[in-house]
Design a protein around this motif. Structure first.
Motif, PDB file in Angstrom:
ATOM      1  N   GLU A   1       0.804  -1.216   0.000  1.00  0.00           N
ATOM      2  CA  GLU A   1       0.000   0.000   0.000  1.00  0.00           C
ATOM      3  C   GLU A   1       0.834   1.262   0.000  1.00  0.00           C
ATOM      4  N   PHE A   2       2.053   1.199   0.565  1.00  0.00           N
ATOM      5  CA  PHE A   2       2.808   2.450   0.593  1.00  0.00           C
ATOM      6  C   PHE A   2       3.242   2.868  -0.796  1.00  0.00           C
TER       7      PHE A   2
ATOM      8  N   PHE B   1      -5.761   4.885   3.813  1.00  0.00           N
ATOM      9  CA  PHE B   1      -5.753   3.429   3.703  1.00  0.00           C
ATOM     10  C   PHE B   1      -6.238   2.770   4.987  1.00  0.00           C
TER      11      PHE B   1
ATOM     12  N   ASN C   1       6.033   3.896   4.120  1.00  0.00           N
ATOM     13  CA  ASN C   1       7.280   3.223   3.758  1.00  0.00           C
ATOM     14  C   ASN C   1       8.132   3.030   5.011  1.00  0.00           C
TER      15      ASN C   1
ATOM     16  N   ARG D   1       5.454  17.405  -4.685  1.00  0.00           N
ATOM     17  CA  ARG D   1       4.955  16.989  -5.998  1.00  0.00           C
ATOM     18  C   ARG D   1       3.625  17.623  -6.354  1.00  0.00           C
ATOM     19  N   LEU D   2       2.725  17.693  -5.374  1.00  0.00           N
ATOM     20  CA  LEU D   2       1.365  18.138  -5.688  1.00  0.00           C
ATOM     21  C   LEU D   2       1.175  19.624  -5.392  1.00  0.00           C
TER      22      LEU D   2
ATOM     23  N   ARG E   1       2.237   6.930  -5.080  1.00  0.00           N
ATOM     24  CA  ARG E   1       1.673   7.367  -6.360  1.00  0.00           C
ATOM     25  C   ARG E   1       0.651   8.468  -6.137  1.00  0.00           C
ATOM     26  N   LEU E   2      -0.194   8.289  -5.114  1.00  0.00           N
ATOM     27  CA  LEU E   2      -1.213   9.303  -4.835  1.00  0.00           C
ATOM     28  C   LEU E   2      -0.586  10.590  -4.345  1.00  0.00           C
ATOM     29  N   SER E   3       0.647  10.487  -3.822  1.00  0.00           N
ATOM     30  CA  SER E   3       1.328  11.691  -3.372  1.00  0.00           C
ATOM     31  C   SER E   3       1.973  12.408  -4.542  1.00  0.00           C
ATOM     32  N   GLY E   4       1.792  11.917  -5.739  1.00  0.00           N
ATOM     33  CA  GLY E   4       2.266  12.617  -6.925  1.00  0.00           C
ATOM     34  C   GLY E   4       3.592  12.138  -7.478  1.00  0.00           C
ATOM     35  N   GLN E   5       4.129  11.028  -6.961  1.00  0.00           N
ATOM     36  CA  GLN E   5       5.401  10.553  -7.491  1.00  0.00           C
ATOM     37  C   GLN E   5       5.181   9.790  -8.793  1.00  0.00           C
TER      38      GLN E   5
ATOM     39  N   GLU F   1      11.005   4.649  -3.193  1.00  0.00           N
ATOM     40  CA  GLU F   1      10.186   3.854  -2.283  1.00  0.00           C
ATOM     41  C   GLU F   1      10.572   2.375  -2.298  1.00  0.00           C
TER      42      GLU F   1
ATOM     43  N   ASP G   1       1.207   2.495  -3.485  1.00  0.00           N
ATOM     44  CA  ASP G   1      -0.001   3.207  -3.929  1.00  0.00           C
ATOM     45  C   ASP G   1      -0.036   4.605  -3.328  1.00  0.00           C
ATOM     46  N   ALA G   2       0.300   4.668  -2.039  1.00  0.00           N
ATOM     47  CA  ALA G   2       0.257   5.954  -1.352  1.00  0.00           C
ATOM     48  C   ALA G   2       1.245   6.926  -1.982  1.00  0.00           C
TER      49      ALA G   2
ATOM     50  N   ALA H   1       0.948  -0.301   6.798  1.00  0.00           N
ATOM     51  CA  ALA H   1       1.431  -0.786   5.502  1.00  0.00           C
ATOM     52  C   ALA H   1       1.494   0.340   4.481  1.00  0.00           C
ATOM     53  N   ALA H   2       0.766   1.421   4.738  1.00  0.00           N
ATOM     54  CA  ALA H   2       0.746   2.521   3.774  1.00  0.00           C
ATOM     55  C   ALA H   2       1.894   3.499   4.002  1.00  0.00           C
TER      56      ALA H   2
ATOM     57  N   GLU I   1      10.272   7.529  -9.923  1.00  0.00           N
ATOM     58  CA  GLU I   1      10.508   8.052  -8.574  1.00  0.00           C
ATOM     59  C   GLU I   1      10.075   7.045  -7.526  1.00  0.00           C
TER      60      GLU I   1
END
Lengths: 631, 319
Positions: free
Chosen positions: A173-174, B91, B99, B114-115, A179-183, A192, A176-177, B96-97, A187
């Motif tokens: 999941e990290f 999540f 790192n 990034r955003l 990716r959602l953070s814009g990486q 990661e 996915d997280a 797990a979400a 990257e």
């Protein structure tokens, strides 16, 4: 923190005596090899036909000379330098290329993964030395080409290890997280995934570098690596072979050097692996004994021998990094004939450890019973022999756990497992036991029981598996069923079915139940009495309705208040601020004092004893919220 | 409630399918089978359902981690792809979400860089403010995930979701892995944050009491379809669909005796081969022949414009 972690890893490595010896030896060899240009050595390539094949310990030549009269000590030091450099460079190249392939294959997946891994499979399809020979044959002999060949044949090791790891991590999941953070993809891969794969790369490097030095030596021995007059350990060995009988020292010296070098590297590599490999760290290799160790100063005496289960002053300790902490402290519990007692608490409160302690199911090490007793119908369970306990497990006292998938064996049908559970305790014929197993499945309302005997656990839904686990617990008419969060992993409609079933069965079979849960709704549906645990202690006991309607201990009160109740969406949740104390750092007084809204100075001074508020109603509180009159 | 922030129209998601190398069809799982709903600006839409009903798949599609096989999904008028700035995700498994090899500060810095496009100085300030917003000490920026408790890790997950100032936050079982005391803390925190930052929530959970507490409207999912949607009070108070009713009766609550609610022998629908009619019909006490042949449409029933259900014989309609 990172530094602390790293120095921790280094000290762990040095604590391993073999690894420490390896580190010392390797450091010495590397230091000498690095210092070769400044050491007072003879020219390694200067030939002197007059001094050929001098024995070791000759004047000017400590290790003697070879067939061309060159100083063996000088050639050994320079040769080790070359061998080390080639081995390490080959490892670095193989690690970089292989890891890159593995990372991309595991992360991108799909067609790219298939393509890359089939390529790797093709490299692995050839015996490595043949492949290395073929590569050198194409490129021509020479140290650099040997290095490339060695690197190429070792790429698959890295690619496969890293790919497996990256594949698992990419679905975490990290990622996915991130990716959602814009990486972006690359990257995510480098920032990661790579840091989490690094330990695997390091472990693989440390365990293959010795191997690669050997392979380089092999190629040089065959004349395909270092070309004369340059010395490396393999070519020295090859040259010594011709004079093996009249001057054995010429080949023995480089041979010993190869042995010592590779040995030290392997010792270091094994040590590094032991430190970094999470599977070894988690103690998977340490095998706990079949029963919890009991070390108690004195055994209490049963006061209610008629009870099915009586816990008196139970104390369960865990060894944690050199010191022992009490996960369960002075727990007293009483379960009567056919009674259902709910043991409620949050994670870490010690409720599961309490339940596991009864039949000695706490793994030892690290756990041990440090005091108190568990009486089953008046018999002290901790004083019984291992054989007696084994006979009682599953017959007199049965367990149902949260996750039936992990307690049912995946490779046997549920029929086999039920029959085994029945026959372990009763000398029945297989056919009779089979009939009984089918009856049990029917009892827990599994449709088509005869057919389902042939099913494997993975073929059943979660609710069905939990029914099987319950059937197994009932197989031998247990007097006490210990159910540890048996419905937590189930959907609500399935949970309702399983709870209804458990309730009906316990009434039909008159079995006592110790029901562990964190859900007051479940407790109120099923349990006659409830005991609330906090930080390893029982803080309140009483009849379920009484405790839920008017909690006496402030912790129970807050716990009831912070649970949302269906049909009451308007009520504001009264959260308990803070966290429970860690078992290693308990406050001196009441364990709940730091979070208690009605705390007084006296609460913090000394441990609080259990007080009886009314018949069957106790609380571990100096200022209980209900007086004796309200209970 | 004003204009819809999210518009989900006839979204389906199938996994697998296609053909093998030799032309044989591969089995296909129907995870989401035609779902339509709106989320209004500023509301909390609760989505409830049991495991395998497709609620997490819908959540992943809303944030762009997955794409619908068919149908459209618009957030603030934008469809598909780069939604990250406006939609964020929290999540279920908070640990797990995160790192394990990155400090909390570094994890929070990523969306800010990034955003939100902040420079280093601005990022440091914002990290402090974010941690403060989720009631964590500023020193947490220096910690690693394994040093956190479950509740603290979920706070960090919420802080990360808020970093880029989204308008919609999709919360996928945000409290179900937490202890009850932590659960209450996080639910209260989420309510505070919603008020402070004017957020819109999609709150997914299997826990009916939690959903009832946090939601303005509730959608009940069964086997990849919305079977009932409407104001929380109406859905929980006067359920129309028999499945909603079954869920409500199954949830254990203090002071309520257990009732046998379901026939365990009823077969659950097969996601590889969805039934023709209503998927709930085999378990439904009110099912008639029409239920097994014709899939009921999700329309307002029982004389209420805002409560929709997909049932031929809705419960509350008789009242």
């Amino acid at each position: 923190m990172a530094n602390a972690g790293r120095s921790g890893a280094v000290s762990l490595l040095l604590n391993n005596r073999l690894a420490a010896a390896g580190v010392a030896l390797l450091a010495l060899i590397v230091a000498v090899a690095l210092l070769a240009p400044v050491l007072p050595l003879a020219d390694p390539n200067a030939t002197a036909p007059a001094d050929r094949l001098m024995r070791p310990f000759s004047p000017d030549h400590l290790l003697g000379t070879d067939a061309l009269g060159r100083d063996i000590l000088a050639r050994l030091v320079w040769g080790t330098r070359v061998s080390l450099m080639v081995g390490i460079s080959a490892t670095a190249i193989a690690a970089m290329v292989g890891s890159a392939i593995g990372l991309v294959a595991g992360f991108v997946g799909g067609r790219i993964d298939g393509l890359l891994m089939r390529g790797i499979d093709m490299v692995m399809a050839f015996p490595y030395i043949l492949l290395a020979l073929a590569i050198v044959a194409v490129l021509g002999p020479g140290l650099l080409n040997a290095l490339y060949a060695i690197a190429v044949v070792n790429v698959p090791f890295f690619a496969r290890n890293v790919r497996g790891m990256a594949l698992g991590l990419s679905r975490r999941e990290f990622v996915d997280a991130a990716r959602l953070s814009g990486q972006s993809g690359p990257e995510v891969l480098f920032a990661e995934v790579l840091p989490n794969v690094m330990p695997v790369i390091v472990v693989t490097m440390s365990t293959t570098v010795g191997w690669m030095i050997l392979e380089t030596a092999g190629l040089s021995f065959l004349g395909l690596g270092a070309q004369p007059p340059q010395a490396d350990l393999g070519s020295m060995l090859g040259e010594g072979r011709k004079v093996l009988f009249n001057a054995p020292h010429v080949s023995v010296v480089p041979g010993l050097m190869i042995f010592v070098l590779v040995m030290s590297i392997n010792l270091v590599g094994d040590g590094v692996r032991d430190v970094l490999d999470p599977r070894l760290k988690s103690g998977a290799l340490a095998r706990p004994s079949a029963r919890t160790r009991v070390e108690r100063a004195d055994a209490p005496v049963a006061t209610t021998p008629a009870a099915v289960l009586e816990l008196k002053g139970l104390r369960t300790l865990f060894g944690l990094g050199g010191r022992e902490v009490a996960a369960v402290r002075d727990v007293d519990l009483l379960i009567g004939e056919g009674e259902c007692l709910g043991l409620v608490g949050e994670s870490g409160s010690g409720k599961s450890v309490t339940a596991m302690s009864i039949m000695g199911l706490v793994p030892s090490p690290p756990g041990r019973i440090g005091g108190g007793a568990a009486f089953f119908r008046g018999r002290d369970l901790f004083a019984l022999s291992d054989g007696e306990i084994r006979r009682m497990r599953g017959s007199a006292v049965a367990h149902v756990f949260q996750d039936p998938l992990s307690t049912l064996h995946p490779l046997f049908t549920i029929g086999d497992q039920l029959i085994e559970a029945i026959r372990a305790h009763r000398p029945l014929r297989r056919r009779t036991a089979r009939q009984e197993a089918a009856d049990l499945l029917a009892l827990v309302r599994i449709p088509n029981p005869r057919l389902r005997l042939e099913a494997y656990p993975h073929e059943l839904s979660g609710g069905m598996r939990q029914r099987v686990a319950i059937a197994m617990a009932l197989a031998n008419d247990a007097d006490l069923v210990v159910a540890d969060e048996p419905t937590t992993a189930l959907d609500v409609t399935v949970q309702a079915e399983v709870l209804t079933l458990l309730n009906r069965l316990r009434q039909e079979k008159n079995a006592a139940v110790l029901f562990i849960t964190h859900d007051f709704g479940v407790v109120s549906a099923l349990c006659d009495r409830v005991a609330v645990m906090y930080a390893g202690e029982i803080v309140e006991t009483g009849r379920t309705e009484a405790v839920l309607a008017a909690p006496a201990h402030p912790y129970t009160r807050r716990l009831v208040d912070c649970v949302p109740v269906l049909g009451e969406p308007e009520r504001r949740l009264d959260a308990i601020e803070g966290r429970p104390p860690p078992p290693g750092a308990l406050p001196k007084g009441c364990a709940f004092a730091p979070r208690c809204p009605s705390v007084a100075p006296v609460c913090r001074e000394a441990p609080v004893a259990v007080r009886e508020l009314a018949a069957g109603r106790t609380a571990r509180c100096l200022f209980p919220l209900v007086g004796a009159g309200h209970v | 409630m004003s204009d819809p922030l999210v518009e989900v129209r006839d979204v389906t998601r199938r996994f697998g399918g296609g053909h093998t190398l030799f032309g044989n069809p591969r089995p296909q799982v129907h995870a989401v089978r035609g779902v339509s709903f709106d989320v209004m600006r500023g509301e909390t839409l609760g989505i409830v359902g049991e495991s395998g009903c497709g609620k997490s798949t819908i959540a992943r599609m809303m944030v762009g981690l997955d794409v619908p096989t068919d149908g459209t999904l618009h957030v603030a008028g934008v469809g598909g792809g780069r939604l990250a700035r406006t939609v964020q995700y929290v999540f279920q498994d908070s640990m797990a979400a995160l790192n394990p090899r990155k400090r909390i500060g570094a994890i929070l810095a990523v969306p800010l860089k990034r955003l939100a496009g902040l420079d280093r100085r601005q990022r440091e300030e914002r990290i402090g403010a974010l941690l403060d917003a989720v009631s964590l000490d500023a020193t947490f920026a220096e910690r690693y995930p394994h040093e956190l408790s479950g509740g603290q890790a979920q706070r960090v997950g919420i802080a990360r979701a808020l970093a880029a100032e989204p308008s919609l936050v999709v919360l996928d079982e945000p409290v179900s892995a937490l202890d009850v005391s932590m659960q209450a803390q996080v639910i209260n925190l989420l309510a505070d944050l919603k008020r402070r930052f004017g957020l819109t929530y999609v709150f997914i959970s299997h826990d009916l009491s939690v959903v009832e507490m946090v939601s303005d409207r509730v959608a009940v999912l069964y086997f990849g379809k919305v079977v009932e949607i409407g104001p929380a009070a109406a859905v929980f108070g006067r359920a129309q669909h028999p499945y909603t009713d079954l869920l409500l009766r199954s949830a254990p609550a203090p002071g309520r005796p257990l009732r046998v609610v379901d026939d365990a022998s009823a077969e659950l629908p097969d996601p590889y081969d969805p039934p023709e009619g209503c998927a709930f019909a085999p378990r439904c006490p009110r099912a008639a022949n029409v239920c097994r042949s014709e899939d009921p449409r999700l329309v307002p029933r029982g004389g209420k414009a805002d409560q929709l259900s997909a049932c031929h014989f809705p419960l509350a309609a008789e009242l």
